[in-house]
Scaffold this active site. Structure first.
Site, PDB file in Angstrom:
ATOM      1  N   ASN A  45      -4.793  17.642 -12.929  1.00  0.00           N
ATOM      2  CA  ASN A  45      -3.586  17.294 -12.181  1.00  0.00           C
ATOM      3  C   ASN A  45      -2.541  16.894 -13.213  1.00  0.00           C
ATOM      4  O   ASN A  45      -2.603  15.798 -13.769  1.00  0.00           O
ATOM      5  CB  ASN A  45      -3.887  16.130 -11.222  1.00  0.00           C
ATOM      6  CG  ASN A  45      -2.635  15.633 -10.527  1.00  0.00           C
ATOM      7  OD1 ASN A  45      -1.573  16.244 -10.634  1.00  0.00           O
ATOM      8  ND2 ASN A  45      -2.754  14.518  -9.828  1.00  0.00           N
ATOM      9  N   TRP A  46      -1.634  17.807 -13.460  1.00  0.00           N
ATOM     10  CA  TRP A  46      -0.635  17.550 -14.506  1.00  0.00           C
ATOM     11  C   TRP A  46       0.453  16.566 -14.075  1.00  0.00           C
ATOM     12  O   TRP A  46       1.307  16.195 -14.884  1.00  0.00           O
ATOM     13  CB  TRP A  46       0.016  18.877 -14.927  1.00  0.00           C
ATOM     14  CG  TRP A  46      -0.798  19.674 -15.907  1.00  0.00           C
ATOM     15  CD1 TRP A  46      -2.010  19.328 -16.445  1.00  0.00           C
ATOM     16  CD2 TRP A  46      -0.442  20.939 -16.470  1.00  0.00           C
ATOM     17  NE1 TRP A  46      -2.442  20.305 -17.303  1.00  0.00           N
ATOM     18  CE2 TRP A  46      -1.490  21.312 -17.339  1.00  0.00           C
ATOM     19  CE3 TRP A  46       0.642  21.803 -16.329  1.00  0.00           C
ATOM     20  CZ2 TRP A  46      -1.472  22.503 -18.070  1.00  0.00           C
ATOM     21  CZ3 TRP A  46       0.661  22.990 -17.047  1.00  0.00           C
ATOM     22  CH2 TRP A  46      -0.379  23.322 -17.907  1.00  0.00           C
ATOM     23  N   LYS A  47       0.462  16.216 -12.807  1.00  0.00           N
ATOM     24  CA  LYS A  47       1.477  15.286 -12.292  1.00  0.00           C
ATOM     25  C   LYS A  47       2.870  15.782 -12.707  1.00  0.00           C
ATOM     26  O   LYS A  47       3.109  16.987 -12.715  1.00  0.00           O
ATOM     27  CB  LYS A  47       1.169  13.859 -12.748  1.00  0.00           C
ATOM     28  CG  LYS A  47      -0.268  13.476 -12.374  1.00  0.00           C
ATOM     29  CD  LYS A  47      -0.582  12.030 -12.517  1.00  0.00           C
ATOM     30  CE  LYS A  47      -2.034  11.803 -12.101  1.00  0.00           C
ATOM     31  NZ  LYS A  47      -2.430  10.401 -12.130  1.00  0.00           N
ATOM     32  N   HIS A  91      -2.760  12.621  -2.605  1.00  0.00           N
ATOM     33  CA  HIS A  91      -2.980  11.853  -3.838  1.00  0.00           C
ATOM     34  C   HIS A  91      -2.457  10.429  -3.637  1.00  0.00           C
ATOM     35  O   HIS A  91      -1.456  10.219  -2.944  1.00  0.00           O
ATOM     36  CB  HIS A  91      -2.267  12.535  -5.012  1.00  0.00           C
ATOM     37  CG  HIS A  91      -2.690  11.966  -6.332  1.00  0.00           C
ATOM     38  ND1 HIS A  91      -2.168  10.781  -6.816  1.00  0.00           N
ATOM     39  CD2 HIS A  91      -3.599  12.383  -7.231  1.00  0.00           C
ATOM     40  CE1 HIS A  91      -2.745  10.511  -7.982  1.00  0.00           C
ATOM     41  NE2 HIS A  91      -3.628  11.466  -8.259  1.00  0.00           N
ATOM     42  N   GLU A 141      -0.753   8.618  -5.453  1.00  0.00           N
ATOM     43  CA  GLU A 141       0.663   8.446  -5.839  1.00  0.00           C
ATOM     44  C   GLU A 141       1.581   8.903  -4.705  1.00  0.00           C
ATOM     45  O   GLU A 141       2.649   8.325  -4.489  1.00  0.00           O
ATOM     46  CB  GLU A 141       0.935   9.203  -7.149  1.00  0.00           C
ATOM     47  CG  GLU A 141       0.307   8.455  -8.323  1.00  0.00           C
ATOM     48  CD  GLU A 141      -0.175   9.333  -9.471  1.00  0.00           C
ATOM     49  OE1 GLU A 141       0.246  10.496  -9.572  1.00  0.00           O
ATOM     50  OE2 GLU A 141      -1.001   8.828 -10.268  1.00  0.00           O
ATOM     51  N   GLU A 163     -10.902   9.120  -5.769  1.00  0.00           N
ATOM     52  CA  GLU A 163     -10.176   8.546  -6.906  1.00  0.00           C
ATOM     53  C   GLU A 163      -9.865   7.078  -6.631  1.00  0.00           C
ATOM     54  O   GLU A 163      -8.883   6.775  -5.921  1.00  0.00           O
ATOM     55  CB  GLU A 163      -8.847   9.283  -7.109  1.00  0.00           C
ATOM     56  CG  GLU A 163      -8.995  10.758  -7.426  1.00  0.00           C
ATOM     57  CD  GLU A 163      -7.778  11.284  -8.166  1.00  0.00           C
ATOM     58  OE1 GLU A 163      -7.974  11.796  -9.279  1.00  0.00           O
ATOM     59  OE2 GLU A 163      -6.647  11.174  -7.676  1.00  0.00           O
ATOM     60  N   GLY A 193      -5.086   6.362 -14.411  1.00  0.00           N
ATOM     61  CA  GLY A 193      -4.102   6.147 -15.473  1.00  0.00           C
ATOM     62  C   GLY A 193      -4.210   4.788 -16.140  1.00  0.00           C
ATOM     63  O   GLY A 193      -3.318   4.372 -16.865  1.00  0.00           O
ATOM     64  N   SER A 235      -9.248   8.287 -14.912  1.00  0.00           N
ATOM     65  CA  SER A 235      -9.518   8.115 -16.339  1.00  0.00           C
ATOM     66  C   SER A 235     -10.726   8.921 -16.845  1.00  0.00           C
ATOM     67  O   SER A 235     -11.451   8.480 -17.728  1.00  0.00           O
ATOM     68  CB  SER A 235      -9.681   6.631 -16.678  1.00  0.00           C
ATOM     69  OG  SER A 235      -8.493   5.920 -16.375  1.00  0.00           O
ATOM     70  N   GLY A 292      -6.214  13.624 -14.680  1.00  0.00           N
ATOM     71  CA  GLY A 292      -4.786  13.525 -14.979  1.00  0.00           C
ATOM     72  C   GLY A 292      -4.544  13.683 -16.471  1.00  0.00           C
ATOM     73  O   GLY A 292      -4.608  14.786 -17.026  1.00  0.00           O
ATOM     74  N   GLY A 293      -4.298  12.551 -17.134  1.00  0.00           N
ATOM     75  CA  GLY A 293      -3.891  12.528 -18.537  1.00  0.00           C
ATOM     76  C   GLY A 293      -4.649  13.474 -19.461  1.00  0.00           C
ATOM     77  O   GLY A 293      -4.027  14.249 -20.208  1.00  0.00           O
TER      78      GLY A 293
HETATM   79  P1  13P Z   1      -5.968   9.969 -14.906  1.00  0.00           P
HETATM   80  O1  13P Z   1      -7.073  10.942 -15.253  1.00  0.00           O
HETATM   81  O2  13P Z   1      -4.781  10.068 -15.787  1.00  0.00           O
HETATM   82  O3  13P Z   1      -6.507   8.583 -14.733  1.00  0.00           O
HETATM   83  O4  13P Z   1      -5.431  10.425 -13.449  1.00  0.00           O
HETATM   84  C1  13P Z   1      -6.334  10.605 -12.444  1.00  0.00           C
HETATM   85  C2  13P Z   1      -5.641  11.270 -11.305  1.00  0.00           C
HETATM   86  O5  13P Z   1      -4.847  10.663 -10.619  1.00  0.00           O
HETATM   87  C3  13P Z   1      -5.915  12.691 -11.069  1.00  0.00           C
HETATM   88  O6  13P Z   1      -5.387  13.103  -9.851  1.00  0.00           O
END
Ligand code: 13P
Length: 252
Positions: A9-11, A94, A96, A166, A172, A212, A233-234
């Site tokens: 997930n590149w956000k 998600h 967010e 999640e 994050g 994470s 994500g990251g």
């Molecule tokens: P991180 O892997 O950066 O913690 O993000 C997780 C996430 O929200 C994937 O959708």
């Protein structure tokens, strides 16, 4: 039995050039899609650029869609449009989006229906806040989110659904749930799906852990019985790390 699925997930990260560079580095290096589903979910304007370069072993997904297929909804993303670009997956609900953009379980449910209408495979996110984990209401929260998200769904509609567990406190933050905590919650998610849709769907549905995830912890997480992949994500922004994590899932 369940094919692992690793989704990045590149956000709201990467420019077009950065995305192209990533695709250049991963396209030849990913394992066969017979062994693992590898997905990158990016911002909507990047779809065309990614689809053009996806190769055989990478699937492309969006991070959101509108519950309506078309109409006067300025700034929204149509599932019908995503499908016309051959986008295959879409992240829905998600944390967010729930926390910053007011998405409720009802909206998540409507968006899942929009995805299914348009042949998109939903990756449906659920997860608890730190406070909820600490006061012992995690399972209650997850059950409510699952029942809300999948309200009115038939078993057939559930067949290709992916659920991403999640925990919000692990997103994050560098603070990963332990593999045991992740397994316990994913097993609980599967048990709720079993109660709602029966054994065939519960045994077949893929449940990812997210929060994470990185090369240093993926092996331990993916080894767990009820964890069929990860939503990352990251660490998914880095081609080498992404390839490593996809390969880790193949070993499952
Ligand atoms: P991180 O892997 O950066 O913690 O993000 C997780 C996430 O929200 C994937 O959708």
């Amino acid at each position: 039995m369940r094919k692992p699925i690793i989704a990045g997930n590149w956000k709201m990260y990467k420019t077009r050039d950065e995305a192209i560079e990533f695709m250049y580095q991963v396209s030849e290096a990913l394992p066969s899609n017979k062994l693992v589903d590898s997905v990158i979910c990016a911002q909507a304007p990047m779809m065309r650029c990614l689809i053009k370069r996806q190769g055989d072993n990478l699937r492309i997904g969006a991070q959101n869609l509108c519950a309506e297929d078309e109409g006067a909804y300025t700034g929204e993303i149509s599932g019908k449009l995503l499908d016309s670009y051959n986008v295959e997956y879409v992240i829905i609900g998600h944390s967010e989006r729930r926390n910053y953009f007011g998405e409720t379980d009802e909206i998540v449910n409507a968006k899942i229906k929009a995805a299914l209408r348009n042949d998109l495979l939903p990756i449906v996110c659920i997860g608890e806040h730190l406070e909820e984990r600490e006061n012992g209401t995690t399972n209650k929260v997850l059950e409510k989110q699952i029942k809300g998200a999948f309200k009115d769904m038939s078993a057939v509609q559930m067949e290709n659904m992916v659920i991403a567990y999640e925990p919000i406190w692990a997103i994050g933050t560098g603070k990963t749930a332990t593999a045991e905590q992740a397994e316990e919650s994913c097993a609980f998610v599967r048990s709720v799906v079993r109660e709602l849709f029966g054994d065939v769907i519960a045994d077949g549905i893929r449940i990812q852990y997210g929060g994470s995830v990185k090369p240093a912890n993926i092996d331990e997480i993916i080894a767990k019985e009820n964890i069929d992949g990860a939503l990352i994500g990251g660490a998914s922004l880095d081609p080498e790390k992404f390839i490593y994590m996809v390969k880790a899932a193949v070993k499952k």
